[in-house]
Write an enzyme that holds these catalytic residues in place. Structure first.
Site, PDB file in Angstrom:
ATOM      1  N   GLY A  20     -47.532 -12.659  -3.167  1.00  0.00           N
ATOM      2  CA  GLY A  20     -48.064 -11.247  -2.986  1.00  0.00           C
ATOM      3  C   GLY A  20     -47.622 -10.209  -3.028  1.00  0.00           C
ATOM      4  N   LEU A  21     -46.365 -10.114  -3.525  1.00  0.00           N
ATOM      5  CA  LEU A  21     -45.367  -9.286  -3.252  1.00  0.00           C
ATOM      6  C   LEU A  21     -46.189  -8.205  -4.398  1.00  0.00           C
ATOM      7  CD1 LEU A  21     -42.247 -10.939  -3.535  1.00  0.00           C
ATOM      8  CD2 LEU A  21     -43.580 -10.251  -1.634  1.00  0.00           C
ATOM      9  N   GLY A  24     -50.533  -2.924  -5.165  1.00  0.00           N
ATOM     10  CA  GLY A  24     -52.137  -2.522  -5.837  1.00  0.00           C
ATOM     11  C   GLY A  24     -52.131  -3.639  -6.574  1.00  0.00           C
ATOM     12  N   ASN A  25     -51.521  -5.135  -6.737  1.00  0.00           N
ATOM     13  CA  ASN A  25     -52.168  -5.863  -7.600  1.00  0.00           C
ATOM     14  C   ASN A  25     -53.070  -6.485  -6.689  1.00  0.00           C
ATOM     15  OD1 ASN A  25     -51.747  -8.428  -9.088  1.00  0.00           O
ATOM     16  ND2 ASN A  25     -49.655  -8.112 -10.523  1.00  0.00           N
ATOM     17  N   ASN A 110     -43.285  -4.162 -18.423  1.00  0.00           N
ATOM     18  CA  ASN A 110     -42.487  -4.125 -17.804  1.00  0.00           C
ATOM     19  C   ASN A 110     -41.240  -3.729 -18.384  1.00  0.00           C
ATOM     20  OD1 ASN A 110     -44.435  -5.420 -16.177  1.00  0.00           O
ATOM     21  ND2 ASN A 110     -45.290  -3.572 -16.425  1.00  0.00           N
ATOM     22  N   HIS A 137     -38.312  -6.390  -5.370  1.00  0.00           N
ATOM     23  CA  HIS A 137     -38.676  -8.079  -6.155  1.00  0.00           C
ATOM     24  C   HIS A 137     -38.500  -8.048  -7.305  1.00  0.00           C
ATOM     25  CE1 HIS A 137     -43.220  -7.799  -6.351  1.00  0.00           C
ATOM     26  NE2 HIS A 137     -43.360  -8.197  -7.662  1.00  0.00           N
ATOM     27  N   ARG A 138     -39.516  -6.795  -7.973  1.00  0.00           N
ATOM     28  CA  ARG A 138     -38.816  -6.419  -9.463  1.00  0.00           C
ATOM     29  C   ARG A 138     -38.323  -5.427  -9.651  1.00  0.00           C
ATOM     30  NH1 ARG A 138     -43.338  -6.465 -13.330  1.00  0.00           N
ATOM     31  NH2 ARG A 138     -41.404  -7.501 -14.756  1.00  0.00           N
ATOM     32  N   GLU A 172     -41.915   1.575 -14.521  1.00  0.00           N
ATOM     33  CA  GLU A 172     -42.351   0.681 -14.585  1.00  0.00           C
ATOM     34  C   GLU A 172     -43.028  -0.150 -16.759  1.00  0.00           C
ATOM     35  OE1 GLU A 172     -43.902  -1.432 -11.859  1.00  0.00           O
ATOM     36  OE2 GLU A 172     -43.101  -0.333 -10.603  1.00  0.00           O
ATOM     37  N   ARG A 207     -47.485   3.560  -8.958  1.00  0.00           N
ATOM     38  CA  ARG A 207     -46.325   3.191 -10.168  1.00  0.00           C
ATOM     39  C   ARG A 207     -45.868   3.764 -10.989  1.00  0.00           C
ATOM     40  NH1 ARG A 207     -47.696  -3.052  -8.588  1.00  0.00           N
ATOM     41  NH2 ARG A 207     -46.393  -3.700  -9.764  1.00  0.00           N
ATOM     42  N   HIS A 243     -51.106  -0.574 -13.583  1.00  0.00           N
ATOM     43  CA  HIS A 243     -50.263   0.017 -14.661  1.00  0.00           C
ATOM     44  C   HIS A 243     -51.975  -0.091 -15.335  1.00  0.00           C
ATOM     45  CE1 HIS A 243     -46.801  -2.856 -13.817  1.00  0.00           C
ATOM     46  NE2 HIS A 243     -46.586  -1.704 -13.447  1.00  0.00           N
ATOM     47  N   CYS A 368     -49.122  -8.261 -20.880  1.00  0.00           N
ATOM     48  CA  CYS A 368     -48.000  -8.006 -19.672  1.00  0.00           C
ATOM     49  C   CYS A 368     -47.047  -9.006 -19.653  1.00  0.00           C
ATOM     50  CB  CYS A 368     -48.723  -8.514 -18.340  1.00  0.00           C
ATOM     51  SG  CYS A 368     -50.136  -7.552 -16.972  1.00  0.00           S
TER      52      CYS A 368
END
Length: 441
Positions: A20-21, A24-25, A110, A137-138, A172, A207, A243, A368
């Site tokens: 769940g990180l 806005g996703n 990304n 995390h990204r 991104e 983002r 995105h 994606c």
């Protein structure tokens, strides 16, 4: 330059979980804490790669990035034996453990922004690795991604480091960039989509920034007249379109977008885009605007309709345009009807519906999962041969995944040192089979 577009996908790693990180996703946040199935996730991704390769489209494969990232945990002050470190992080900061074990690099759209050699004053393909600074995390992906792309394309690409950090330069990658060109691939136009600026979204942090698009267009040596900076509609961001590729898709001379994809003030840029396309190609840009009456913004995001993957091939001597949609599109009455109309109108010759349930639950559809790289025949020959999809490679990768990947995983399982040792070893096996060296990572 002939129209040849390589697709790059990454194998989903064995620590795939729903943390769940994603900023806005909505799918990521909705499924946070649910049990994942890493084995199914990896096999679903390979199934899509197999389908793309069967269509005669060049398909490359990257290995998972090593996770958990113990270097991240050490840099943040967690030291000691892995067994102690993992338990301490789970107890004190479970979101950090999730970040260190995240398999978000699976969404290779990304990974970077790409300019083909025919568009750049540098005369060779140019890539800028995305810094992904909107999320911890990204952001840990960039260094490894740079080395992977360097190994994949060797000396055949001008590879730029990720842009400097900071909120003003959030990047991104290709998920917010579209290249439009005629079918031969010569002389493309570049659309950079940003979310910052007024009016701003009310609920979610954009983002991608305007400054990022301008920096990349300059460093890639793009002609100013061929660059377009378009603002994403703030309502789309608030609705969960974190995105641009969640509300718009493109391929060659085709642009399909939801009517709420772009802010009203971007209308002049869109009109200039159409005029410029006609100037350089002598043809009309095909723009298909999907109205809310045909597919609501909410339904577009829930089905990931615009995150479908478009590919084209000419195995039979004439171009065949194929769209790969999530099965959610097939199961949604309005979205399915829309695909049927586009096929009936001749926009696409074929439509396939792919099951990517594990990726979709994390907030990523077919588009994606891939990075598009336009190349010439000569540039194609410079790419590392061990990364090409083949029947033999596919079989070997599936054997490793079926034997070593878990069927069920929750966040607490990531504190098990024995599981993490096995996960890292599994990633090394996959990397070795693909010709990558992860020693020391």
């Amino acid at each position: 330059m002939s129209a040849l577009e390589v697709q790059i996908d990454r194998i989903v790693g064995p620590t795939h979980h729903f943390g769940g990180l994603g900023v806005g996703n909505l799918a990521s946040q909705l499924n946070a804490g649910q049990a994942s199935n890493p084995q199914a996730a990896a096999l679903q991704g390979l199934d899509k790669m197999r389908l793309v390769a069967s269509l005669g489209v060049p398909q490359l494969i990257l290995p998972p990035q090593p996770r958990p990232d113990f270097h991240l945990l050490a840099d943040l002050g967690y030291r000691g034996a892995p067994e102690e470190t993992l338990k301490a992080v789970l107890e004190s900061d479970p979101a950090l453990l999730s970040a260190a074990a995240s398999c978000s690099a699976m969404w290779t759209a990304n990974a970077a922004t790409v300019t083909p050699s025919c568009d750049s004053e540098h005369g060779m393909p140019v890539m800028t690795v995305a810094n992904l600074n909107a999320s911890l995390h990204r952001s840990i992906e960039a260094a490894a991604t740079r080395e992977e792309l360097r190994a994949l394309f060797r000396s055949g690409v001008r590879l730029h480091d990720a842009l400097p950090g900071g909120a003003a330069l959030r990047d991104e990658g290709a998920a917010n960039h579209m290249r439009l060109a005629e079918s031969t691939g010569k002389r493309g136009l570049h659309v950079f989509v940003h979310g910052d600026g007024k009016p701003a979204p009310r609920h979610h942090w954009p983002r991608q920034t305007l400054a990022t698009g301008k920096a990349i267009s300059r460093t890639h040596g793009l002609r100013e007249a061929d660059v377009f900076h378009v603002k994403q509609h703030p309502d789309a961001i608030d609705a969960g379109a974190f995105h641009n590729d969640v509300v718009a898709m493109s391929h060659h001379d085709l642009l399909i977008h939801h009517e709420l994809a772009f802010a009203p003030e971007s209308e002049s840029q869109m009109l200039r885009l159409e005029r410029r396309f006609a100037e350089i190609s002598g043809k009309c840009l095909r723009v298909i605007r999907i109205h809310s009456e045909e597919l609501t913004l909410t339904d577009a995001i829930n089905t990931y309709f615009f995150n479908s993957q478009i590919v084209s091939s000419s195995n039979s001597g004439k171009p065949v345009w194929t769209i790969l949609c999530p099965v959610q599109v097939q199961h949604h009455k309005q979205a399915h009807r829309l695909i049927q109309r586009l096929c009936a109108d001749g926009v696409f010759q074929e439509a396939h519906f792919v099951d990517l349930g594990q990726s979709m639950d994390g907030g990523g559809g077919p588009a994606c999962l891939r990075l598009r790289v336009p190349v010439t025949e000569h540039e194609l020959g410079c790419i590392c041969k061990s990364a090409w999809w083949t029947e033999s490679l596919d079989s070997d990768l599936r054997d490793i995944i079926n034997e070593r990947y878990p069927h069920r995983l929750k966040l607490a399982d990531l504190a098990d040192a024995e599981f993490c040792y096995k996960a890292l070893e599994t990633q090394r096996l996959l990397s070795s089979r693909l010709g990558h060296d992860l020693a020391g990572r």
